[in-house]
Design a protein around this motif. Sequence first.
Motif, short mmCIF file in Angstrom:
data_model
loop_
_atom_site.label_atom_id
_atom_site.label_comp_id
_atom_site.label_asym_id
_atom_site.label_seq_id
_atom_site.Cartn_x
_atom_site.Cartn_y
_atom_site.Cartn_z
N UNK A 336 4.38 -4.66 13.52
CA UNK A 336 2.97 -4.46 13.20
C UNK A 336 2.86 -3.30 12.23
N UNK A 337 2.18 -3.54 11.12
CA UNK A 337 2.04 -2.52 10.08
C UNK A 337 0.58 -2.18 9.88
N UNK A 338 0.31 -0.90 9.75
CA UNK A 338 -1.04 -0.42 9.48
C UNK A 338 -1.04 0.25 8.12
N UNK A 339 -1.81 -0.28 7.17
CA UNK A 339 -1.89 0.30 5.84
C UNK A 339 -3.04 1.30 5.84
N UNK A 340 -2.69 2.55 5.66
CA UNK A 340 -3.64 3.65 5.78
C UNK A 340 -4.29 3.92 4.42
#
Length: 661
Positions: A336-340
């Motif tokens: 799971x990736x969160x693009x900030x």
Amino acid sequence: MCGICGFAGFGSGGAARSCPRETIRRMTETLVHRGPDSGGILLEERIGVALGHRRLSILDLTPEGNQPMASPSGRYVVVYNGEIYNFQDLRDEMEGDAGRAHAWRGTSDTEVLLSAFERWGFEPTLRRLVGMFAFALLDRSGPVLLLARDRFGEKPLYYGTAGGTFLFASELKAFHAHPTFAPEVDRDALAMYLRRNYVPAPHSIFRGVRKLPPGTFLAVGLKGGSPFFEANEPVPYWSALDAALAGKADPFRGDETEGIEELDRLLRRSVRGQKAADVPLGAFLSGGVDSSLVVSLLQAESDRPVRTFTVGFEEDDYSEAKQAAGVAGRLGTVHTEFLLSSREALESVPKIATLYDEPFADCSQIPTHLVACLARKHVTVCLTGDGGDELFAGYNRHFRLPALWELLRRVPPGLRTLAAGAIRRIPPASWDRLLGRIYAVLPERKRQRVPGDRFWKLSGILDAGSPQEMYLRLLSHWRDPSLVAAGGVEPRSLLTHPEEWPPALGFLEGMLFVDQVTYLPDDILVKADRAAMGASLETRMPFLDHRVAEFSWRLPLSFKIRGHDGKRILKELLRRYVPERWTDRKKMGFGMPIDSWLRGPLREWAESLLDASRLRREGILRPAPVRAAWSAHLSGKENRQYDIWNILMLQSWLESERSRT
């Protein structure tokens, strides 16, 4: 993972004496984020002790795991934060003792810890523990209150006295809930913060409040309802220095392949112990060597795909998300990736001061908290790669400073001073443009994200008089904090007085040692604990199994550093699990574009906190050097982002403190 608090002695009057139950309840409620699942208190009015606990349920999710918990005989009562990874081994050993049958109430490590105290005693049990912990143990037979903290300081523990009452807690928030606590900023600790970006143990930002050092315990005697110290100072049960010296005295005799085999065995054992949980578990994955190795070992020890989490940035120069996704794909994790975005990062800034309770200015605190919030939506526990750099020489300073000093010491100091001045006559942004053309044709792993800043950092150490002074300057934000902190005098420390470094260690290993006892516990581990617990997430760190750390000191330096490359043995081990292209990357870190944000979307917020009249009115900082740094940064003549962020986090913290009143 939990939050603990309490006090001994009900004071000379006021609310704590008349209503101690309400006081301990309020203290405990300040720590709900550390333990949202349940809470408990114990009031021992006969001896004047109150204990509070908030629980994040990890092992034994039933009420049998709730705290405060008493030992089988009732002699001991504990409030405990952390995990004992070898609790099952200890339980098996107690069950195997001839003629000593044991009736267990549940399956928690807390119950095992209490039974171990009854079986082996307090100090012998501490030395047997493998884990991360901070706890308060009431021994009713004394009576005595015993505080203890794990070997590296993964879990926090503050203590101090106020109005005749002894206070302790996982976080300073709980101190504010006690009616006798009157906070006063310690100006000397503030000076230490300005240099380091954190307040190092045993100091805290408040006068009269201390942090229990890692690997120690403290005994507080109790007589007639009044606490007294049975020892003037905390007592060590494990020492990082002893581990280093023992490792040097008993070096590893095998070749590199045998060293890799032994490290693999030790880390696998650590990961097996740390993956024990009755709740969902995952891992942070940045794409760097340390987290990739932890995830590789965790996946190898698991019978299903591991959950992994990463945070990326819109600015590609600051993002490792692509590398993390590549490693996750190779290992087969559920990623799971969160693009900030800059907007999301900026929105989190006001919350940071309340998370940390003290001034704290490692800017990676923001993405660390946000990735913890992301992970908490899916899991309750995350393994991390923290500790690999400090144990296995992963920072640039570890392999660059010794070689640089060998070069510089042959150059007259005057020439070095002239060279430093020449570099600083060109602003960092101009260096970026000049050097950018050169870096564009170099291999990716040799490129620098901000070459101008690197050049300016080099200029700051060119005229140092010793390698230890170079190290001090690199780790200093405000080089002379007494010029900035009004009325603050920086106490002596290993960082500022290298003559106190262990003489048996050379410069390179001296840096490793100082990093392990200062930067690791007081920056890296503080950042991880508050960022994760602010999201009610438990983090675990396989590299910080003390048996791994002790082995690292037995290894020859050639296993850690080769040329201009560190963590060689970790990279060789990682190659057993992922292709070489994922193991041979330059270290990137968890930085953020603070420099441009301060000149852009954060400028108005920063200006309000750095206003000269405000600084004079508050009387904590001298306005002139702060304003000079701010002006230089805004003009682009210098990149003072870290110095300014240091001040902004202090000012933000002061603002949050004023809001309490």
